[in-house]
Design a protein around this motif. Structure first.
Motif, short mmCIF file in Angstrom:
data_model
loop_
_atom_site.label_atom_id
_atom_site.label_comp_id
_atom_site.label_asym_id
_atom_site.label_seq_id
_atom_site.Cartn_x
_atom_site.Cartn_y
_atom_site.Cartn_z
N ALA A 76 -65.43 4.68 37.41
CA ALA A 76 -66.85 4.97 37.14
C ALA A 76 -67.52 3.71 36.61
N ARG A 77 -68.82 3.73 36.64
CA ARG A 77 -69.58 2.53 36.26
C ARG A 77 -69.69 2.37 34.75
N GLY A 78 -69.49 3.45 34.01
CA GLY A 78 -69.60 3.35 32.57
C GLY A 78 -69.15 4.63 31.91
N ALA A 125 -79.78 -2.02 33.48
CA ALA A 125 -78.52 -1.91 32.73
C ALA A 125 -77.32 -1.88 33.67
N PHE A 126 -77.52 -1.26 34.83
CA PHE A 126 -76.42 -1.17 35.80
C PHE A 126 -76.23 -2.45 36.59
N GLN A 127 -77.13 -3.40 36.47
CA GLN A 127 -76.99 -4.67 37.15
C GLN A 127 -76.11 -5.64 36.36
N LYS A 128 -75.84 -5.32 35.11
CA LYS A 128 -75.03 -6.21 34.29
C LYS A 128 -73.56 -6.16 34.71
N SER A 182 -75.26 -4.51 18.23
CA SER A 182 -73.82 -4.47 18.44
C SER A 182 -73.43 -4.61 19.91
N GLY A 183 -74.43 -4.62 20.80
CA GLY A 183 -74.14 -4.92 22.19
C GLY A 183 -73.92 -3.74 23.11
N VAL A 184 -74.37 -2.53 22.72
CA VAL A 184 -74.27 -1.41 23.66
C VAL A 184 -75.29 -1.60 24.78
N GLU A 219 -89.39 -3.54 19.70
CA GLU A 219 -88.14 -3.97 19.06
C GLU A 219 -86.89 -3.58 19.84
N ILE A 220 -86.88 -2.40 20.43
CA ILE A 220 -85.70 -1.89 21.13
C ILE A 220 -85.93 -2.00 22.64
N HIS A 221 -85.11 -2.82 23.29
CA HIS A 221 -85.32 -3.04 24.73
C HIS A 221 -84.31 -2.29 25.61
N LEU A 222 -83.32 -1.65 25.00
CA LEU A 222 -82.31 -0.92 25.77
C LEU A 222 -82.89 0.36 26.38
N PRO A 223 -82.27 0.87 27.46
CA PRO A 223 -82.68 2.18 27.97
C PRO A 223 -82.46 3.25 26.90
N LEU A 224 -83.44 4.11 26.72
CA LEU A 224 -83.35 5.20 25.76
C LEU A 224 -83.48 6.53 26.50
#
Length: 262
Positions: free
Chosen positions: A232-234, A15-18, A47-49, A95-100
């Motif tokens: 900050a990064r995010g 996620a931080f490589q984006k 939604s793109g988070v 289904e969910i590929h984002l970091p959780l």
């Protein structure tokens, strides 16, 4: 069920490589309705988070402002429990590929059993934990081996009052990111940050820490998101998202997320 550890340990780093600033959203599991957890996860991803923090409701949330406190109380009344949350998220990974990341207080983890909790996290593909009331020293002395055994990243908080020495120690003990609390107050949306907060963000940035930093507390719109991420990064948005969820429901998620990134 065997979990592929490479996928678990890489999702946060990926996620931080984006390009661009990372947007993480916090919501309380079981709110507004008990079975809303998976629909909210789906809509946030669509939604793109970049990352999602799932809040485990607790009856005495000391660091939370009124919005998150109220959502926790409502979720508990709805019947949300630690066991119920694990049942809801156990099969989300196809289904969910984002970091959780699970965020909550340590008492429910102790009640569930620390190793049992970590085992369930691994089964569900949880990437990390934020437990604000688990001190670094206790984590390192008693719990670090079991967290690492189940491929869970421990994420620590720093505030404007955290000493340089302690920040360095947290950075050394971390392997994901550092949660940079914008102020010493409780969570809650604000209209903007004071000069002291901006100075704090810049000061931490100049420390050149090993781990990236994400700012939390007080971010509610595109303006405060931009201010928080200048150094900050995010940034993490919780109370403002929950307020929007209360007013507009799951159908209002997409519009809210789009409003944060002009």
């Amino acid at each position: 069920m065997k979990i592929e550890t490479t996928k678990i340990t890489d999702r946060i780093a990926d996620a931080f490589q984006k390009d661009g600033k990372l947007l993480s959203i916090y919501f309380t599991a079981g709110y507004p309705n008990l079975e809303d957890t998976l629909p909210i996860l789906r809509e946030l991803q669509n939604s793109g988070v970049d990352m999602i923090e799932i809040g485990l409701p607790f009856s005495d949330p000391l660091a939370d402002g009124p919005t998150i406190q109220e959502s926790s109380m409502a979720a508990l009344k709805n019947g949300m429990t630690t066991k119920k949350l694990f049942e809801q998220i156990r099969d989300v990974r196809p289904e969910i590929h984002l970091p959780l990341i699970l965020m909550g207080y340590f008492n429910p983890v102790l009640q569930f059993g620390v190793e049992a909790f970590c085992r369930e996290c691994q089964k569900a593909g949880i990437d990390g934990l934020i437990l604000p009331d688990l001190p670094l020293e206790i984590y390192e002395k008693e719990y670090r081996p079991v967290f690492e055994q189940y491929n869970l990243k421990m994420i620590f908080l720093i505030t404007p009052q955290t000493s340089v020495e302690r920040i360095r120690r947290i950075d050394s003990a971390s392997d994901a990111f550092i949660y940079m609390v914008s102020s010493a107050s409780t969570t809650g949306a604000r209209s903007g940050f004071e000069a002291s907060a901006a100075s704090y963000f810049e000061r931490i940035s100049e420390m050149n820490l090993r781990n990236p930093q994400i700012v939390g507390f007080g971010i509610s719109n595109a303006q405060t998101f931009g201010q928080a991420t200048r150094h900050a990064r995010g940034a993490i948005i919780g109370s403002a998202f929950i307020k929007n969820l209360s007013e507009n429901g799951i159908s209002g998620i997409s519009g809210f997320i789009k409003s944060l990134r002009p």
